[in-house]
Write a protein that holds these residues in place. Sequence first.
Motif, PDB file in Angstrom:
ATOM      1  N   GLY A 167     -34.196  62.437  74.911  1.00  0.00           N
ATOM      2  CA  GLY A 167     -35.081  62.563  73.575  1.00  0.00           C
ATOM      3  C   GLY A 167     -34.660  63.584  72.806  1.00  0.00           C
ATOM      4  O   GLY A 167     -33.616  64.295  73.290  1.00  0.00           O
ATOM      5  N   LEU A 168     -35.327  63.878  71.721  1.00  0.00           N
ATOM      6  CA  LEU A 168     -34.911  65.073  70.910  1.00  0.00           C
ATOM      7  C   LEU A 168     -35.092  66.191  71.763  1.00  0.00           C
ATOM      8  O   LEU A 168     -34.631  67.305  71.597  1.00  0.00           O
ATOM      9  N   SER A 169     -36.106  66.192  72.657  1.00  0.00           N
ATOM     10  CA  SER A 169     -36.233  67.178  74.225  1.00  0.00           C
ATOM     11  C   SER A 169     -36.337  66.579  75.235  1.00  0.00           C
ATOM     12  O   SER A 169     -36.528  65.243  75.206  1.00  0.00           O
ATOM     13  N   THR A 170     -35.725  66.977  76.450  1.00  0.00           N
ATOM     14  CA  THR A 170     -35.814  66.205  77.420  1.00  0.00           C
ATOM     15  C   THR A 170     -37.371  65.876  77.752  1.00  0.00           C
ATOM     16  O   THR A 170     -37.694  64.601  78.267  1.00  0.00           O
ATOM     17  N   ALA A 171     -38.251  66.708  77.745  1.00  0.00           N
ATOM     18  CA  ALA A 171     -39.642  66.583  78.120  1.00  0.00           C
ATOM     19  C   ALA A 171     -40.251  65.482  77.197  1.00  0.00           C
ATOM     20  O   ALA A 171     -40.994  64.531  77.763  1.00  0.00           O
ATOM     21  N   ARG A 226     -31.306  58.029  66.400  1.00  0.00           N
ATOM     22  CA  ARG A 226     -30.225  57.563  66.284  1.00  0.00           C
ATOM     23  C   ARG A 226     -29.103  58.634  65.740  1.00  0.00           C
ATOM     24  O   ARG A 226     -28.106  58.512  66.215  1.00  0.00           O
ATOM     25  N   ALA A 227     -29.507  59.366  64.734  1.00  0.00           N
ATOM     26  CA  ALA A 227     -28.657  60.512  64.258  1.00  0.00           C
ATOM     27  C   ALA A 227     -28.423  61.318  65.315  1.00  0.00           C
ATOM     28  O   ALA A 227     -27.239  61.787  65.368  1.00  0.00           O
ATOM     29  N   ALA A 228     -29.321  61.641  66.110  1.00  0.00           N
ATOM     30  CA  ALA A 228     -29.016  62.829  67.141  1.00  0.00           C
ATOM     31  C   ALA A 228     -28.148  62.234  68.367  1.00  0.00           C
ATOM     32  O   ALA A 228     -27.373  62.946  68.918  1.00  0.00           O
ATOM     33  N   VAL A 229     -28.384  60.874  68.415  1.00  0.00           N
ATOM     34  CA  VAL A 229     -27.479  60.330  69.614  1.00  0.00           C
ATOM     35  C   VAL A 229     -25.874  60.287  69.218  1.00  0.00           C
ATOM     36  O   VAL A 229     -25.152  60.211  70.218  1.00  0.00           O
ATOM     37  N   LYS A 230     -25.714  60.053  68.158  1.00  0.00           N
ATOM     38  CA  LYS A 230     -24.358  60.023  67.465  1.00  0.00           C
ATOM     39  C   LYS A 230     -23.506  61.270  67.966  1.00  0.00           C
ATOM     40  O   LYS A 230     -22.249  61.099  68.381  1.00  0.00           O
ATOM     41  N   ARG A 231     -24.171  62.473  68.020  1.00  0.00           N
ATOM     42  CA  ARG A 231     -23.430  63.652  68.391  1.00  0.00           C
ATOM     43  C   ARG A 231     -23.263  63.715  69.704  1.00  0.00           C
ATOM     44  O   ARG A 231     -22.042  63.901  70.222  1.00  0.00           O
ATOM     45  N   GLU A 232     -24.103  63.135  70.764  1.00  0.00           N
ATOM     46  CA  GLU A 232     -23.757  62.899  72.033  1.00  0.00           C
ATOM     47  C   GLU A 232     -22.780  61.802  72.292  1.00  0.00           C
ATOM     48  O   GLU A 232     -21.845  61.884  73.158  1.00  0.00           O
ATOM     49  N   VAL A 261     -26.041  57.536  77.298  1.00  0.00           N
ATOM     50  CA  VAL A 261     -26.893  58.360  76.558  1.00  0.00           C
ATOM     51  C   VAL A 261     -28.236  57.892  76.000  1.00  0.00           C
ATOM     52  O   VAL A 261     -28.054  56.777  75.294  1.00  0.00           O
ATOM     53  N   THR A 262     -29.059  58.693  76.297  1.00  0.00           N
ATOM     54  CA  THR A 262     -30.345  57.861  75.619  1.00  0.00           C
ATOM     55  C   THR A 262     -31.210  59.051  74.965  1.00  0.00           C
ATOM     56  O   THR A 262     -31.149  60.095  75.414  1.00  0.00           O
ATOM     57  N   ILE A 263     -31.475  58.567  73.790  1.00  0.00           N
ATOM     58  CA  ILE A 263     -32.475  59.446  72.890  1.00  0.00           C
ATOM     59  C   ILE A 263     -33.562  58.565  72.290  1.00  0.00           C
ATOM     60  O   ILE A 263     -33.103  57.624  71.442  1.00  0.00           O
ATOM     61  N   VAL A 264     -34.887  58.643  72.873  1.00  0.00           N
ATOM     62  CA  VAL A 264     -35.734  57.951  72.245  1.00  0.00           C
ATOM     63  C   VAL A 264     -37.248  59.026  71.588  1.00  0.00           C
ATOM     64  O   VAL A 264     -37.111  59.916  72.186  1.00  0.00           O
ATOM     65  N   ASP A 265     -37.491  58.440  70.362  1.00  0.00           N
ATOM     66  CA  ASP A 265     -38.372  59.448  69.888  1.00  0.00           C
ATOM     67  C   ASP A 265     -39.265  58.383  68.644  1.00  0.00           C
ATOM     68  O   ASP A 265     -38.750  57.024  68.376  1.00  0.00           O
TER      69      ASP A 265
END
Length: 330
Positions: A309-313, A223-229, A212-216
């Motif tokens: 990301g916080l959004s895919t786009a 990092r907070a958002a990725v923990k949910r995933e 899982v990847t979330i870059v912003d």
Amino acid sequence: MTHPRELSIAFQTDKQPDIYSDLAREVERYGFDALSMYSDLTYQPPIVPLTLAALATSTIRLGPASLNPFTLHPVEIAGQIATLDMVSKGRAYLGISRGAWLDAIDIEQERAIDRVVDTFGTVRHLLSRSGYEFRGKTFKMRPDVRLRYEPQRPDVPMMVGSWGPRLIKAASSLVDEIKLGGSANPDVVPVVREWIGSSADAADPAIVLGAVTIVDEDGDEARAAVKREMALYLPVVAPLDPTVAVDPALLENIERLVREGRVDDAGRQIPDSLVRRFAFAGTPGDVIEQCEAVFEAGAGRIEFGTPHGLSTASGIKLLGDVVLPSLANH
């Protein structure tokens, strides 16, 4: 052998059909090496999204990550990958794993290692249109069972997805890549190389880490958002990594909260120290640093997984505009 650095994107198959073409064009435009579609239980089968992606692109490698031979017979797997290879004009790759969460649909994965190995043999047998009887350890085919059409290629690149030392050893001489799903941990790469050992008979499969990847630009928010995933898969993956010690009670609590539908609460239980091991998350600079460590450890490919990301786009844009060029220049 040193493998070239590769970066790929993976999407969950939960989208409207017309979206896949646009996403695939964007991924190819940035210059990523491959595009994967997950094949998780009860999501859309990846063959349709992959076909749409193939029709919308011309250079990028495409494949499922990954199919399993318990919900889809190996003969059907061979037919699907042969068709994808035809549509993409020779750009398909095939990922196979034993599958996960199949106990939820009352499937017993008997002789899983033998069945996965037999699947690679079945696919190669059918793509080559060999006129001999195929005899595996878990099933066989008569000599007259063959593809009734001319495949694009007599073979395709293959990947096994596994955390199991026995399956990795058994499949290492049969595949081009070995993927550890749900990992961003550089420390596990040399361990997998040890598992391969001398069983590969001079083969040298590349090791792939995907997570899982979330870059912003806001690293803390990413990092907070990725923990949910992460909460959805950490209890499954963390015990499989021999280089990381995680309190079983913590994992049991996370799993319980997820079952209760309290995914946000479950994510908040995950300490920051585990994020760097089981996800790619943070600012573009943070993710670049993570990737450099993984490549330095000997991995051949990194796969950035949904949601990016916080959004895919926004995630794909930062990965394509900032992360990819930085890593490609090293």
